[in-house]
Design a protein around this motif. Structure first.
Motif, mmCIF file in Angstrom:
data_model
loop_
_atom_site.group_PDB
_atom_site.id
_atom_site.type_symbol
_atom_site.label_atom_id
_atom_site.label_comp_id
_atom_site.label_asym_id
_atom_site.label_seq_id
_atom_site.Cartn_x
_atom_site.Cartn_y
_atom_site.Cartn_z
ATOM 1 N N ARG A 27 0.831 -1.198 0.000
ATOM 2 C CA ARG A 27 0.000 0.000 0.000
ATOM 3 C C ARG A 27 0.867 1.250 0.000
ATOM 4 O O ARG A 27 1.755 1.397 0.836
ATOM 5 N N PRO A 28 0.663 2.165 -0.957
ATOM 6 C CA PRO A 28 1.489 3.389 -0.987
ATOM 7 C C PRO A 28 1.159 4.300 0.190
ATOM 8 O O PRO A 28 0.015 4.354 0.656
ATOM 9 N N SER A 29 2.150 5.014 0.656
ATOM 10 C CA SER A 29 1.945 5.932 1.775
ATOM 11 C C SER A 29 1.213 7.178 1.291
ATOM 12 O O SER A 29 1.105 7.434 0.090
ATOM 13 N N ARG A 30 0.734 7.948 2.228
ATOM 14 C CA ARG A 30 0.039 9.196 1.895
ATOM 15 C C ARG A 30 0.970 10.132 1.126
ATOM 16 O O ARG A 30 0.578 10.778 0.164
ATOM 17 N N ASP A 31 2.235 10.195 1.553
ATOM 18 C CA ASP A 31 3.211 11.046 0.857
ATOM 19 C C ASP A 31 3.405 10.597 -0.591
ATOM 20 O O ASP A 31 3.503 11.423 -1.498
ATOM 21 N N ASP A 32 3.469 9.271 -0.795
ATOM 22 C CA ASP A 32 3.617 8.750 -2.158
ATOM 23 C C ASP A 32 2.418 9.128 -3.020
ATOM 24 O O ASP A 32 2.580 9.524 -4.177
ATOM 25 N N LEU A 33 1.234 9.009 -2.451
ATOM 26 C CA LEU A 33 0.021 9.358 -3.195
ATOM 27 C C LEU A 33 -0.017 10.843 -3.523
ATOM 28 O O LEU A 33 -0.393 11.232 -4.630
ATOM 29 N N GLU A 34 0.370 11.675 -2.561
ATOM 30 C CA GLU A 34 0.381 13.124 -2.792
ATOM 31 C C GLU A 34 1.404 13.495 -3.863
ATOM 32 O O GLU A 34 1.137 14.329 -4.731
ATOM 33 N N GLN A 35 2.572 12.856 -3.804
ATOM 34 C CA GLN A 35 3.609 13.148 -4.795
ATOM 35 C C GLN A 35 3.160 12.693 -6.184
ATOM 36 O O GLN A 35 3.383 13.390 -7.177
ATOM 37 N N ARG A 36 2.517 11.545 -6.261
ATOM 38 C CA ARG A 36 2.024 11.049 -7.546
ATOM 39 C C ARG A 36 0.961 11.993 -8.115
ATOM 40 O O ARG A 36 0.969 12.299 -9.308
ATOM 41 N N ALA A 37 0.065 12.475 -7.257
ATOM 42 C CA ALA A 37 -0.983 13.396 -7.706
ATOM 43 C C ALA A 37 -0.376 14.714 -8.189
ATOM 44 O O ALA A 37 -0.804 15.270 -9.207
ATOM 45 N N LYS A 38 0.645 15.193 -7.468
ATOM 46 C CA LYS A 38 1.297 16.440 -7.874
ATOM 47 C C LYS A 38 1.996 16.265 -9.217
ATOM 48 O O LYS A 38 1.912 17.127 -10.099
#
Length: 80
Positions: A27-38
């Motif tokens: 499961r990706p971390s919240r930081d990973d998800l935020e970076q991917r979205a950015k």
């Protein structure tokens, strides 16, 4: 109300224990998800600016779009 929150925490912990460890790690971390979205947002902006640049007729507009493109490239470079 405090008991409700407490029981939800216990319930969450029990679900985590039932979940296999490999599933938790994948499961990706919240930081990973935020970076991917950015990154996706910057890439979409870059594509939009490139399309606008192709149709730009004014030198001033073209220069502004080229600056925007460089800025987006810099931002994307920082994310990688």
């Amino acid at each position: 109300m405090a008991r409700g929150w407490e029981s939800k925490s216990v319930e969450s912990q029990m679900e985590d224990r039932q979940e296999p460890s490999w599933a938790r790690e994948a499961r990706p971390s919240r930081d990973d998800l935020e970076q991917r979205a950015k990154r996706e947002s910057l890439e979409m902006s870059r594509r939009r600016v490139e399309r606008e640049l192709e149709g730009a007729r004014s030198d001033t507009h073209r220069i502004a779009l080229e600056h925007a493109l460089r800025h987006l490239d810099d931002e994307l470079g920082r994310l990688r």
